[in-house]
Write a protein that holds these residues in place. Structure first.
Motif, mmCIF file in Angstrom:
data_model
loop_
_atom_site.group_PDB
_atom_site.id
_atom_site.type_symbol
_atom_site.label_atom_id
_atom_site.label_comp_id
_atom_site.label_asym_id
_atom_site.label_seq_id
_atom_site.Cartn_x
_atom_site.Cartn_y
_atom_site.Cartn_z
ATOM 1 N N THR A 1 29.585 33.320 60.877
ATOM 2 C CA THR A 1 28.346 33.708 61.548
ATOM 3 C C THR A 1 28.124 35.220 61.555
ATOM 4 O OG1 THR A 1 29.513 33.728 63.679
ATOM 5 C CG2 THR A 1 28.380 31.689 63.049
ATOM 6 N N GLY A 2 29.101 35.985 61.106
ATOM 7 C CA GLY A 2 28.945 37.428 61.064
ATOM 8 C C GLY A 2 29.361 38.147 62.328
ATOM 9 N N VAL A 3 29.810 37.412 63.341
ATOM 10 C CA VAL A 3 30.285 38.060 64.559
ATOM 11 C C VAL A 3 31.524 38.904 64.256
ATOM 12 C CG1 VAL A 3 31.200 37.649 66.881
ATOM 13 C CG2 VAL A 3 29.328 36.236 66.004
ATOM 14 N N ILE A 4 32.373 38.397 63.360
ATOM 15 C CA ILE A 4 33.553 39.130 62.894
ATOM 16 C C ILE A 4 33.298 39.539 61.459
ATOM 17 C CG2 ILE A 4 36.035 39.039 62.487
ATOM 18 C CD1 ILE A 4 36.214 36.828 64.568
ATOM 19 N N SER A 5 33.398 40.831 61.178
ATOM 20 C CA SER A 5 33.124 41.330 59.836
ATOM 21 C C SER A 5 34.246 40.932 58.877
ATOM 22 C CB SER A 5 32.980 42.857 59.867
ATOM 23 O OG SER A 5 32.882 43.373 58.552
ATOM 24 N N ASN A 6 33.858 40.529 57.663
ATOM 25 C CA ASN A 6 34.859 40.205 56.645
ATOM 26 C C ASN A 6 35.626 41.431 56.174
ATOM 27 O OD1 ASN A 6 34.441 37.384 56.467
ATOM 28 N ND2 ASN A 6 32.586 37.720 55.254
ATOM 29 N N LEU A 7 35.121 42.612 56.472
ATOM 30 C CA LEU A 7 35.839 43.836 56.141
ATOM 31 C C LEU A 7 36.989 44.096 57.105
ATOM 32 C CD1 LEU A 7 32.815 46.189 55.317
ATOM 33 C CD2 LEU A 7 34.297 44.961 53.710
ATOM 34 N N VAL A 8 36.953 43.400 58.231
ATOM 35 C CA VAL A 8 38.002 43.566 59.239
ATOM 36 C C VAL A 8 38.970 42.395 59.212
ATOM 37 C CG1 VAL A 8 38.458 43.795 61.719
ATOM 38 C CG2 VAL A 8 36.484 44.932 60.696
ATOM 39 N N LEU A 9 38.412 41.185 59.107
ATOM 40 C CA LEU A 9 39.231 39.981 59.158
ATOM 41 C C LEU A 9 38.632 38.949 58.214
ATOM 42 C CD1 LEU A 9 41.703 38.893 60.785
ATOM 43 C CD2 LEU A 9 40.051 37.783 62.313
ATOM 44 N N PRO A 10 39.371 38.500 57.208
ATOM 45 C CA PRO A 10 38.815 37.500 56.289
ATOM 46 C C PRO A 10 38.752 36.132 56.951
ATOM 47 C CG PRO A 10 41.106 37.922 55.760
ATOM 48 C CD PRO A 10 40.751 38.888 56.853
ATOM 49 N N SER A 11 37.916 35.284 56.426
ATOM 50 C CA SER A 11 37.801 33.936 56.973
ATOM 51 C C SER A 11 39.052 33.135 56.622
ATOM 52 C CB SER A 11 36.564 33.233 56.419
ATOM 53 O OG SER A 11 36.692 33.045 55.024
ATOM 54 N N PRO A 12 39.503 32.269 57.532
ATOM 55 C CA PRO A 12 40.674 31.436 57.223
ATOM 56 C C PRO A 12 40.498 30.582 55.981
ATOM 57 C CG PRO A 12 40.216 31.402 59.572
ATOM 58 C CD PRO A 12 39.074 32.116 58.919
ATOM 59 N N SER A 13 39.275 30.136 55.704
ATOM 60 C CA SER A 13 39.066 29.325 54.501
ATOM 61 C C SER A 13 39.316 30.143 53.236
ATOM 62 C CB SER A 13 37.640 28.764 54.495
ATOM 63 O OG SER A 13 36.685 29.817 54.545
ATOM 64 N N ALA A 14 38.885 31.419 53.230
ATOM 65 C CA ALA A 14 39.136 32.274 52.065
ATOM 66 C C ALA A 14 40.632 32.525 51.894
ATOM 67 C CB ALA A 14 38.385 33.591 52.217
ATOM 68 N N VAL A 15 41.332 32.708 53.003
ATOM 69 C CA VAL A 15 42.782 32.905 52.934
ATOM 70 C C VAL A 15 43.452 31.642 52.406
ATOM 71 C CG1 VAL A 15 44.861 33.347 54.299
ATOM 72 C CG2 VAL A 15 42.760 34.627 54.764
ATOM 73 N N PHE A 16 42.953 30.485 52.839
ATOM 74 C CA PHE A 16 43.534 29.222 52.382
ATOM 75 C C PHE A 16 43.382 29.064 50.872
ATOM 76 C CE2 PHE A 16 42.740 24.750 51.244
ATOM 77 C CZ PHE A 16 43.978 24.208 51.556
ATOM 78 N N TRP A 17 42.193 29.351 50.331
ATOM 79 C CA TRP A 17 41.989 29.194 48.891
ATOM 80 C C TRP A 17 42.769 30.244 48.104
ATOM 81 C CZ3 TRP A 17 40.754 24.754 47.424
ATOM 82 C CH2 TRP A 17 39.875 23.956 48.160
ATOM 83 N N THR A 18 42.966 31.411 48.687
ATOM 84 C CA THR A 18 43.833 32.409 48.046
ATOM 85 C C THR A 18 45.265 31.903 47.989
ATOM 86 O OG1 THR A 18 42.412 34.191 48.869
ATOM 87 C CG2 THR A 18 44.624 34.792 48.158
ATOM 88 N N PHE A 19 45.689 31.259 49.061
ATOM 89 C CA PHE A 19 47.034 30.678 49.101
ATOM 90 C C PHE A 19 47.172 29.561 48.065
ATOM 91 C CE2 PHE A 19 50.397 27.985 50.815
ATOM 92 C CZ PHE A 19 51.359 28.929 51.179
ATOM 93 N N VAL A 20 46.128 28.728 47.933
ATOM 94 C CA VAL A 20 46.149 27.653 46.927
ATOM 95 C C VAL A 20 46.223 28.237 45.519
ATOM 96 C CG1 VAL A 20 44.786 25.782 45.909
ATOM 97 C CG2 VAL A 20 44.959 25.994 48.396
ATOM 98 N N GLU A 21 45.452 29.278 45.275
ATOM 99 C CA GLU A 21 45.482 29.937 43.960
ATOM 100 C C GLU A 21 46.860 30.539 43.682
ATOM 101 O OE1 GLU A 21 43.292 33.694 41.685
ATOM 102 O OE2 GLU A 21 42.564 32.979 43.627
ATOM 103 N N LEU A 22 47.469 31.114 44.712
ATOM 104 C CA LEU A 22 48.809 31.686 44.564
ATOM 105 C C LEU A 22 49.817 30.596 44.207
ATOM 106 C CD1 LEU A 22 50.493 34.326 44.958
ATOM 107 C CD2 LEU A 22 50.814 33.622 47.329
#
Length: 279
Positions: A56-77
């Motif tokens: 929703t933009g309340v938390i900036s992605n420049l400060v904290l990435p979304s858990p879903s993005a971290v999850f897909w990064t983990f899957v790619e790793l």
């Protein structure tokens, strides 16, 4: 007179029914009760709140990435095979260094608790080195042991050693002395008293100390891998931070968190196996 008889019969029947009811056990000694699913629910709620905030933009992605993005990064790793290239060297360093430090710490702690001469000589030394930030000694360990695996093993072992020593000899000191006197009264040999009374009595403190020691070992592992390591979780986090790749950075932090939770779970299982006599 009939009223008195009837009253006595009522009291008698009430007493009999009270005696027939099972009396609840009140001597649990504040034993912790296992409550399932609460821990995972707390994690899920926290992750969901962060996901909603980032989407929703309340938390900036420049400060904290979304858990879903971290999850897909983990899957790619994982799919690329780089997860094991970084994780396996870290596990090896953690197991070797942590085992050396914990074994030496338990041995020295038991000797401090049992022998007055050892206590007089080593307690001031342990008190002197315990507050030293172990990360600050990393350059010194590199000079002594080289930049390869030796310095990493030594740093993790040294960081695990001191809290284990303190927890162990504290546990030995807290063993009930009446039990030791009882063993002496029955003519038990010195080694039998240590093996059957002192070590089991000190075991809860030793295992609690291991929890702290292994958490410190993970911190020192990351610090050691950030200096002169091609592969390892710490090296992966350092590379991601240099590129300001928050998804990869948080994927590395997630690996460390899972590692810490796994170690804590293993120690918990060990406690339930070795300390079943307390229940």
């Amino acid at each position: 007179m009939p009223d008195a008889t009837r009253s006595g019969e009522v009291r008698s029947s009430a007493a009999e029914s009270a005696a027939a009811r099972p009396v609840p056990f009140r001597g649990g000694g504040f034993a912790p009760r296992r409550v399932l699913y609460v821990g995972p629910v707390v994690f899920i709620v926290l992750i969901a709140l962060i996901e909603i905030g980032t989407q929703t933009g309340v938390i900036s992605n420049l400060v904290l990435p979304s858990p879903s993005a971290v999850f897909w990064t983990f899957v790619e790793l994982y799919q690329s095979g780089m997860l094991w290239k970084h994780l396996l060297p870290s596990l090896e360093r953690l197991i070797v260094g942590g085992a050396m430090g914990a074994a030496a710490g338990v041995a020295v702690g038991v000797m401090i608790g049992l022998f007055s001469l050892v206590r007089a000589g080593l307690v001031p030394l342990v008190a002197a080195i315990f507050p030293i930030p172990k990360i600050a000694l990393l350059p010194l360990f590199v000079i002594w042991f080289g930049i390869d695996e030796g310095s990493k093993y030594a740093l993790i072992a040294f960081g695990t050693f001191t809290p284990t020593v303190v927890a162990t000899y504290g546990g030995v000191d807290n063993v009930d002395r009446s039990l030791i006197r009882m063993g002496q009264s029955f003519g038990l040999a010195w080694w039998s008293i240590v093996r059957k009374i002192v070590l089991p009595g000190a075991l809860p403190a030793i295992l609690s100390g291991l929890r702290v020691s292994l958490a410190i070992a993970i911190i020192l592992l990351v610090a050691a891998e950030m200096l002169g390591a091609e592969f390892g979780v710490g090296a992966y986090i350092l590379e991601a931070g240099a590129l300001y790749d928050l998804e990869r950075l948080f994927a590395g932090v997630t690996i460390l968190s899972i590692l810490g939770v796994t170690l804590s779970w293993l120690i918990g299982r060990l406690e339930r196996q070795l300390l079943a006599w307390r229940t």
